[in-house]
Each structure stands twice: as C-alpha cells, then as structure tokens.
Design an enzyme around this catalytic site. Structure first.
Site, PDB file in Angstrom:
ATOM      1  N   ASN A 181       0.942  -1.597   0.062  1.00 21.39           N
ATOM      2  CA  ASN A 181      -0.136   0.302   0.598  1.00 21.39           C
ATOM      3  C   ASN A 181       0.883   1.495   0.419  1.00 21.39           C
ATOM      4  O   ASN A 181       1.796   1.562  -0.563  1.00 21.39           O
ATOM      5  CB  ASN A 181      -1.459   0.122   0.603  1.00 21.39           C
ATOM      6  CG  ASN A 181      -0.798  -0.669   2.905  1.00 21.39           C
ATOM      7  OD1 ASN A 181      -0.022  -1.844   3.127  1.00 21.39           O
ATOM      8  ND2 ASN A 181      -0.531   0.675   3.147  1.00 21.39           N
ATOM      9  N   ASP A 182       0.808   1.992   0.491  1.00 19.61           N
ATOM     10  CA  ASP A 182       0.878   3.416   1.094  1.00 19.61           C
ATOM     11  C   ASP A 182       2.892   3.731   0.497  1.00 19.61           C
ATOM     12  O   ASP A 182       3.827   2.693   0.882  1.00 19.61           O
ATOM     13  CB  ASP A 182       1.581   4.317   2.765  1.00 19.61           C
ATOM     14  CG  ASP A 182      -0.258   3.723   2.813  1.00 19.61           C
ATOM     15  OD1 ASP A 182      -1.527   3.642   2.578  1.00 19.61           O
ATOM     16  OD2 ASP A 182      -0.085   4.735   4.063  1.00 19.61           O
ATOM     17  N   ASP A 188       3.234   8.637  10.587  1.00 21.55           N
ATOM     18  CA  ASP A 188       2.849   8.867   8.790  1.00 21.55           C
ATOM     19  C   ASP A 188       3.710  10.417   9.062  1.00 21.55           C
ATOM     20  O   ASP A 188       3.621  11.549   8.519  1.00 21.55           O
ATOM     21  CB  ASP A 188       1.896   8.951   8.045  1.00 21.55           C
ATOM     22  CG  ASP A 188       0.813   8.344   7.848  1.00 21.55           C
ATOM     23  OD1 ASP A 188       1.139   7.287   8.481  1.00 21.55           O
ATOM     24  OD2 ASP A 188      -0.208   7.893   7.848  1.00 21.55           O
TER      25      ASP A 188
END
Length: 548
Positions: free
Chosen positions: A130-131, A257
C-alpha cells in the site's frame, strides 16, 4: 488409585503432545538465497517464528498451506547463510514440510509475465503493498519504499518494502528494509539525507539516509528513527526509539506518517505528522529530539508539505499541504506554521491514496514528483496493490485561483510508440480507425472531443467507460469538473491502459483519476467513442513497452 492413574495419564499425554509440537518445528541450515513458503487464502492465519541460537530473528503471521499451495511467498535469507534457523508455527503444521530453500523464488521463471501483472506500473514480486514511503533521490538512484506484507496478498505484517530505479519507470525490488520489532509493525514515513550529520549517524564519507517512521501496536502509534550507511540496503534502528509518543497529548491512537524535510531558511528539520484530526508541525535540530509547533485541522493520514513555483516563476511561490485523499490547501509556511489561503481542493481522484513526493531531487532538476498507491487488485495473482505512474506536480493560475496540476513525468515517454495519429474525425470514423488497436493488453490513447448535439460523450474500452464527460452537470465519470474556458465544448484526455488499471489525465493535468480495469468477456467492441454527433478533434494511439 484410579484418580492418580488418570492424573499420570494426563501428564504423559501432555508431555507427548508437547514433544509432537516440538517435533513439528523444523530446522534449516541456510545455504541458498531464498526460503519459499506455501500460502493458501483458505487457511487460518498462524504465527511463524524464526529462531537462531535461541534468539528470535523474526516473527510474522502467515496462512501456511497444509495442502496444495494457492501461491508461494519467499524470504530473502542471504544475510543468514551458514546459520541454522529453527522455524516454528502455531497453526496447522502440515505446511512446514513444504518450506524449502533455493536460489530462485518459486515461480521465478514466469515472474513479471503473469497474466494479470501490470506491465508499466510497479508491483511487488509477491504479497500486499500500500502506501509509498520514504521517496528519495540519492547518488543517481530513486528509492521507493512502500508498505508491504511480504507473506500474503492481504494487509498484515506491515514492513517497509524497497525498490530502486534510475528513471522512476524501471524498478528493481530489493530485500525488505524495515521489519516489525518489539515495539510493533512498520507504518508509513519518510527519508532524508543528513548532509550535515545533525543526528551523528554519519560514518566518515558515508552519509546517513535517515528514515522517520511510525511504529504501530494495538495500544498506540509512535514515531521512530532508523538510518542506513549503504544507500538504503541495510538499516540500523535508533536505540533511543521512540522519538515521539503523542498519544496522551491527543487522546488518540491515530498519530502517524511523519514527513520530514530540511527547512533551509530556518536551518532546521521540519516534521509534518498526522495527529488525530489534522497535520501537526514539529521542529528539530538533530532528527532525534522534536518540539511541537502548530496544528492544522482538516486532514487525515499521510501528510505532505512542499513549496512550488507558481506558473514556473521562481519569484512567486506557494506551499501545498496534502492529506491521504490528495485533497490540498495552498498557503504560506514559515518553518513552524502553515497558514492556509485556499482550499480544500482536489486534483486527482479514484483508486489513488496516500501519495507522497520525492525529497532530495537536485535543485537543477527542480521538479516535485509524486507517486501514489493504486488500490487495485489483480485477479488470480500472488500480489496485490500497485504504484501509479510518477507524476510531476505544478501550480498554475486558473480563473478560480492557483491550482495543482499533475502529469506523467517525461521519463514515461520512453515506454510509448506512436501507432497512429488523426484529426477532425467523426466518432464513426474514429471507431473504424481504432478497431485494429483493440487489445486486452496495454495501450495509450490521447484524444480531444468536441460536443455539439450531445450533453455527454466519451470513450469506452470493452464497455467500460474510461471517459464519461457530462457537460450538462459538469461531471467526468461522476466527479465535478468544469473546463477553464466556461463556454468550451471541448475536453482532452490522455489515457493510460495497463492490464489491470486505467489512468486518465484531463486537460493537461488539471484533473486526473484512476480506476481498476474491468474485464467483460461478452463485450467485443473494444475502444469505442460514443455521444451524439461528437467530433474527435484529435486522436493518437500508442503501443506500450513493458518495464520488466
């Protein structure tokens, strides 16, 4: 006596079962590059542990196949050659006997040639991604780190995968960079090069690539640091971790994050960190000790903050703050506080999420380049998720104010060869031209449509509406969009079709979107314009080369 006998029998049975359990562990002396592990999605997850000389080397969850494997995953154990690993598994141990070591990944001969493998988008060899994380350029290499589950094609075991490239188009996947530890699993973050050795990690001429990232547990999310002295190939986690634990301050587990960059005017590091309901700004002189400054509400996850020229004018700049959905504000930033002036706006929608931009791109280049996660599956494949095309971000003045534009980077042009180019066609004539290019593989189509009698028009691929422009309601594929020219009857689209995805860039990047490519075996029309009396002002068709 019967009671005592039953007790003794029970103890013997327990001892026997423990011996069986112990016998279910396997020991492998590593003399090859990979351990290959069988996976079946129908199996319940179990915990697998690698132990070397009584010390845990790694632990992870896996759906180990007890029968026939649905697909195989692997561990790169090059660094463990010559050592004996004891592997234990608390699930069904039948699959343990299927684990084997080899200098090839199971399925390597067909790697990147699989039926539903994207051909010009990055995907992991195996497992879930993902990210994007830690995007950085350093000494001729672009680094793409990413959220990764190496052991399954679903989300779990969050680690930092790693790939490098010379051009952001052709990627080489490297071994996992950061793996879960006793604090938790590895969530998103960013990397910088510490040129001035502010953190003290540099060693001689070897400059530290420093990663700041979130470690997540069931209880909280904290920020940590690791560094690499060999261009991201191996990593050492800072023994003073965590560097920020802000759960109590925000009364929230959602603190994650970190996006770190050097703020040149103030000669200090800046971290933008999502905390609860928005993005916080922290400052530091050494990448280890951070002080909270300000907070901007209205964002969720995966922050980014950067400065761009407006209309290419170096004397006129604005700062852009983004969140995971790619909504953004423009404004000013003084190193401690972001002051919004306009927003929130969007410039891209669809399957994209958690996009990040590269740091450390040379000033002579001057581009701000972004890569986003494409939330797209690939039927029947041993991998999941993908990275969308790298795009260059620019700020342009529009009738509504300063707005972000996004277009594929110039390096992507090497993938495409012009097959045909036409102007001023009717839809019928254009569709006739397109018949020879109907394909189940990749293709690129650039076009400009002019509406006349129609209030809506577009371009389909095997019945899927890649472009659906509703002039009456100002919608493109259901999302509001109004051309710069309010009275315009025209719209242009640059469409990139891969095996499992479609990306569309409208009016030179004023708006873009991505979607999963649908398969309809019953529809045979291929590329097909539709709309009442529309004019295809421009049409170009390109073949696509594989990046693999």
């Amino acid at each position: 006596m019967k009671t005592i006998f039953k007790m003794m029998l029970g103890i013997c049975t327990l001892v026997a079962s423990l011996q069986v359990a112990a016998a279910a562990d396997i020991a492998i002396k590593i003399n090859k590059r990979y351990l290959n592990l069988p996976v079946a999605q129908t199996q319940t997850r179990g915990n697998m542990k690698f132990v070397i000389n009584g010390k845990q080397e790694r632990t992870f969850k896996i759906r180990l196949a007890k029968g026939e494997a649905e697909y195989w995953v692997y561990c790169d154990v090059t660094a463990l050659k010559g050592k004996t690993i004891t592997i234990s598994y608390d699930g069904d141990e039948a699959g343990l006997k299927k684990i084997y070591q080899n200098d090839e990944i199971e399925g390597q001969k067909t790697m990147y040639k699989e039926l539903n493998r994207p051909q010009f988008h990055f995907t992991a060899k195996r497992g879930w991604i993902n990210d994007p994380n830690g995007l950085i350029f350093y000494e001729g290499e672009y680094h793409l780190f990413f959220q990764h589950n190496p052991y399954e094609k679903e989300w779990e075991n969050m680690s930092w995968g790693h790939a490098v490239s010379k051009d952001m188009i052709h990627w080489e996947e490297l071994p996992t960079a950061l793996s879960p530890d006793n604090l938790g699993t590895m969530y998103s973050g960013s990397t910088v090069i510490d040129y001035d050795n502010t953190a003290g990690f540099n060693k001689g001429k070897n400059l530290a690539m420093v990663a700041t990232y979130t470690v997540a547990s069931d209880d909280k999310q904290v920020q940590c640091v690791a560094y690499s002295l060999d261009k991201g190939r191996t990593w050492t986690k800072y023994d003073g971790n965590p560097i920020i634990d802000s759960k109590e301050k925000w009364n929230s587990v959602d603190t994650r994050d970190p996006r770190v960059f050097w703020y040149k005017p103030g000669k200090h590091w800046v971290m933008i960190l999502n905390e609860r309901d928005g993005h916080s700004i922290y400052n530091s002189s050494n990448l280890k000790e951070w002080s909270f400054q300000t907070h901007t509400t209205g964002f969720w996850e995966c922050p980014d903050l950067f400065e761009l020229f407006v209309d290419g004018d170096s004397a006129k700049t604005k700062w852009v703050m983004l969140g995971a959905s790619n909504t953004y504000m423009t404004g000013n930033f003084d190193g401690r506080k972001f002051t919004p002036e306009s927003g929130k706006h969007y410039f891209v929608t669809g399957s994209i999420y958690a996009a990040q931009t590269f740091t450390n791109i040379p000033e002579a280049d001057g581009r701000r380049i972004q890569i986003g996660w494409g939330k797209i599956s690939h039927a029947g494949m041993p991998f999941n998720g993908m990275m969308l095309l790298p795009t260059e971000l620019t700020l342009k003045t529009t009738r509504d104010g300063i707005r972000l534009f996004s277009e594929p980077i110039k390096e992507s042009n090497q993938l495409f060869e012009n097959l045909g180019e036409w102007k001023n066609l009717t839809a019928k004539d254009a569709n006739e031209k397109l018949k020879k290019y109907n394909t189940n593989d990749g293709i690129r189509v650039k076009t400009k449509l002019k509406l006349s009698h129609a209030t809506s028009a577009g371009l389909n691929l095997f019945g899927q509406r890649m472009l659906d422009y509703d002039m009456n309601y100002n919608l493109i594929n259901g999302v509001f969009y109004a051309p710069e020219d309010m009275t315009s009857m025209e719209i242009s689209a640059d469409i990139y079709v891969d095996r499992t995805s479609i990306e569309v860039f409208i009016d030179s990047g004023a708006y873009s979107y991505s979607m999963e490519r649908k398969s309809d075996s019953k529809n045979m029309e291929g590329l097909h314009f539709w709309g009442n009396n529309i004019e295809v002002k421009e049409l170009q068709v390109y073949s696509v080369k594989s990046i693999w």
